[in-house]
Design an enzyme around this catalytic site. Structure first.
Site, PDB file in Angstrom:
ATOM      1  N   GLY A   1       0.949  -1.132  -0.076  1.00  0.00           N
ATOM      2  CA  GLY A   1       0.055  -0.085  -0.205  1.00  0.00           C
ATOM      3  C   GLY A   1       0.814   1.151  -0.105  1.00  0.00           C
ATOM      4  CB  ALA A   2       4.164   1.708  -0.598  1.00  0.00           C
TER       5      ALA A   2
ATOM      6  N   GLY B   1       1.127   4.732   3.453  1.00  0.00           N
ATOM      7  CA  GLY B   1       2.286   4.081   3.071  1.00  0.00           C
ATOM      8  C   GLY B   1       3.091   4.885   2.241  1.00  0.00           C
TER       9      GLY B   1
ATOM     10  CE1 TYR C   1     -10.532  -0.591   6.859  1.00  0.00           C
ATOM     11  CE2 TYR C   1     -11.451   0.605   8.708  1.00  0.00           C
ATOM     12  CZ  TYR C   1     -10.480   0.454   7.690  1.00  0.00           C
ATOM     13  OH  TYR C   1      -9.302   1.032   7.866  1.00  0.00           O
TER      14      TYR C   1
HETATM   15  N1  LIG Z   1      -7.144   6.845   6.215  1.00  0.00           N
HETATM   16  C1  LIG Z   1      -7.541   6.505   7.556  1.00  0.00           C
HETATM   17  O1  LIG Z   1      -8.285   7.483   8.066  1.00  0.00           O
HETATM   18  C2  LIG Z   1      -7.090   5.271   7.951  1.00  0.00           C
HETATM   19  C3  LIG Z   1      -7.461   5.162   9.442  1.00  0.00           C
HETATM   20  C4  LIG Z   1      -7.254   3.771   9.885  1.00  0.00           C
HETATM   21  C5  LIG Z   1      -6.510   2.854   9.405  1.00  0.00           C
HETATM   22  N2  LIG Z   1      -6.444   3.071   7.768  1.00  0.00           N
HETATM   23  C6  LIG Z   1      -5.522   1.742   7.102  1.00  0.00           C
HETATM   24  O2  LIG Z   1      -4.575   2.707   6.441  1.00  0.00           O
HETATM   25  C7  LIG Z   1      -4.038   1.777   5.461  1.00  0.00           C
HETATM   26  C8  LIG Z   1      -3.819   2.634   4.386  1.00  0.00           C
HETATM   27  O3  LIG Z   1      -4.899   3.292   3.954  1.00  0.00           O
HETATM   28  P1  LIG Z   1      -4.756   4.865   3.284  1.00  0.00           P
HETATM   29  O4  LIG Z   1      -5.763   5.460   4.257  1.00  0.00           O
HETATM   30  O5  LIG Z   1      -3.430   5.134   3.121  1.00  0.00           O
HETATM   31  O6  LIG Z   1      -5.760   4.744   2.073  1.00  0.00           O
HETATM   32  P2  LIG Z   1      -5.241   4.986   0.475  1.00  0.00           P
HETATM   33  O7  LIG Z   1      -4.438   6.278   0.242  1.00  0.00           O
HETATM   34  O8  LIG Z   1      -6.277   4.499  -0.103  1.00  0.00           O
HETATM   35  O9  LIG Z   1      -4.124   3.568   0.222  1.00  0.00           O
HETATM   36  C9  LIG Z   1      -4.391   2.260   0.124  1.00  0.00           C
HETATM   37  C10 LIG Z   1      -3.339   1.565  -0.236  1.00  0.00           C
HETATM   38  O10 LIG Z   1      -3.511   0.430  -0.399  1.00  0.00           O
HETATM   39  C11 LIG Z   1      -3.626  -0.300  -1.511  1.00  0.00           C
HETATM   40  N3  LIG Z   1      -4.510  -1.284  -1.769  1.00  0.00           N
HETATM   41  C12 LIG Z   1      -5.952  -1.132  -1.881  1.00  0.00           C
HETATM   42  N4  LIG Z   1      -6.525  -2.286  -2.172  1.00  0.00           N
HETATM   43  C13 LIG Z   1      -5.396  -3.040  -2.539  1.00  0.00           C
HETATM   44  C14 LIG Z   1      -5.523  -4.451  -3.105  1.00  0.00           C
HETATM   45  N5  LIG Z   1      -6.889  -4.834  -3.452  1.00  0.00           N
HETATM   46  N6  LIG Z   1      -4.108  -4.910  -3.405  1.00  0.00           N
HETATM   47  C15 LIG Z   1      -3.127  -4.371  -3.220  1.00  0.00           C
HETATM   48  N7  LIG Z   1      -2.960  -3.050  -2.618  1.00  0.00           N
HETATM   49  C16 LIG Z   1      -4.226  -2.402  -2.482  1.00  0.00           C
HETATM   50  C17 LIG Z   1      -3.457   0.885  -2.644  1.00  0.00           C
HETATM   51  O11 LIG Z   1      -3.068   0.642  -3.612  1.00  0.00           O
HETATM   52  P3  LIG Z   1      -3.433   1.295  -4.949  1.00  0.00           P
HETATM   53  O12 LIG Z   1      -3.525   3.001  -4.879  1.00  0.00           O
HETATM   54  O13 LIG Z   1      -2.046   1.106  -6.013  1.00  0.00           O
HETATM   55  O14 LIG Z   1      -4.599   0.882  -5.623  1.00  0.00           O
HETATM   56  C18 LIG Z   1      -2.820   2.058  -1.707  1.00  0.00           C
HETATM   57  O15 LIG Z   1      -1.483   1.969  -1.913  1.00  0.00           O
HETATM   58  C19 LIG Z   1      -5.233   0.882   5.019  1.00  0.00           C
HETATM   59  O16 LIG Z   1      -4.913  -0.324   5.689  1.00  0.00           O
HETATM   60  C20 LIG Z   1      -6.296   1.312   6.027  1.00  0.00           C
HETATM   61  O17 LIG Z   1      -7.246   0.514   6.351  1.00  0.00           O
HETATM   62  C21 LIG Z   1      -6.396   4.053   7.393  1.00  0.00           C
END
Ligand SMILES: NC(=O)c1ccc[n+]([C@@H]2O[C@H](COP(=O)([O-])OP(=O)(O)OC[C@H]3O[C@@H](n4cnc5c(N)ncnc54)[C@H](OP(=O)(O)O)[C@@H]3O)[C@@H](O)[C@H]2O)c1
Length: 277
Positions: free
Chosen positions: A13-14, A19, A159
């Protein structure tokens, strides 16, 4: 925190959000970061910017995870940190080509499989496995007889349960392998303005990508800094293995996260689902 030495750090997720922000900060600190994303163009953009090795894998396909693990193991005799960060929330219940509920597979089964396939390398490296969970785990409960929510599915419920699975996985990884030098941590990155929810998630999660969210929520840099702290820290010195972290403290999560039997059952069921049992 002690002096930071250069580490090999794999981040899933980088290609976006937390990430990508963590990858930038870790490269700036002199670490060798391996960028893993799903979207080829986004992954290439981040990796090119950082001059980093890149891999593309869609976690809704377990064969992609297997190929990723094989490529990482072949390229890296040493991996100091595996950051299982890829994940998200989805809309109506859907099954992957592997036949699993997609949230459960992408957020839990895929990192479970990746970690297990890299276990030999991780053990030889006395590595840390850092998994991005969420405060959504706190109100969640996993039905160990219906892990994929055939009954009672709702996007936020699925989730939260998958993020609780991240904590139980962290606990069980610690219980099984800490004596052999492996450390594990789960953490909440904060409520962060990212593309979280994407185009597939419930409408409300699209708020995370708006200007309003950028004004009110944490920045990806701030969320990423929590991953960086764990990745750069020394387990047993800067943080204790097997815990769920919110900022610099052990956080409160679901009471079920303290049930060793739930952690064991989740591990065994997950191993059977991905063909490791
Ligand atoms: N944002 C928040 O408030 C929050 C709060 C708590 C936890 N989180 C957790 O933080 C982590 C990162 O999320 P983020 O907020 O940074 O969201 P984001 O900007 O949407 O990033 C998500 C990352 O995960 C990758 N990803 C999603 N679906 C995938 C799949 N099917 N296979 C492989 N890679 C996949 C995406 O890849 P692509 O972009 O290349 O598609 C992207 O690099 C997640 O585990 C999320 O549950 C986020």
């Amino acid at each position: 925190m002690g002096a930071v030495t250069s580490k090999t750090i794999v981040i899933t997720g980088a290609s976006d959000g937390i990430g990508a922000a963590a990858a930038r900060a870790l490269v700036a600190d002199g670490h060798q970061v391996v960028v893993v994303g799903r979207d080829p163009a986004k992954t290439a953009a981040v990796a090119d910017e950082l001059g980093a090795e890149r891999h593309v894998a869609d976690f809704s396909r377990l064969d992609d995870v297997r190929a990723l693990a094989a490529a990482l193991a072949a390229a890296h005799p040493r991996i100091d940190v595996l950051a299982n960060n890829a994940g998200g929330i989805r809309g109506p219940r859907q099954l992957t080509p592997d036949g699993h509920e997609v949230t459960f597979q992408v957020n839990h089964l895929a990192p479970f499989l990746l970690t297990n396939l890299l276990l030999e390398t991780l053990l030889a490296s006395s590595a840390a496995v850092v998994t991005t969970s969420s405060m959504a785990s706190r109100g969640a409960r996993l039905d160990l007889d219906d892990l994929e929510m055939a009954r009672g599915y709702a996007p936020f419920r699925a989730y939260g349960a998958s993020k609780l699975a991240n904590v139980l996985f962290t606990r069980e990884l610690h219980r099984r392998f800490h004596e052999r030098g492996l450390a594990s941590a789960a953490f909440h990155p904060g409520v962060v303005a990212t593309s979280f929810g994407g185009k597939d998630g419930p409408a409300v999660t699209r708020l995370y990508g708006t200007a309003l969210a950028r004004a009110v929520f944490s920045s990806p840099d701030r969320g990423g800094s929590r991953l960086v702290r764990l990745a750069e820290g020394t387990p047993g010195v800067d943080w204790a293995s097997g815990q769920y972290w919110v900022g610099g403290r052990v956080g409160r999560t679901s009471p079920q996260a303290d049930d060793p039997e739930a952690a064991r059952r989740l591990w065994e069921a997950s191993a059977a689902m991905v063909g490791l049992a």
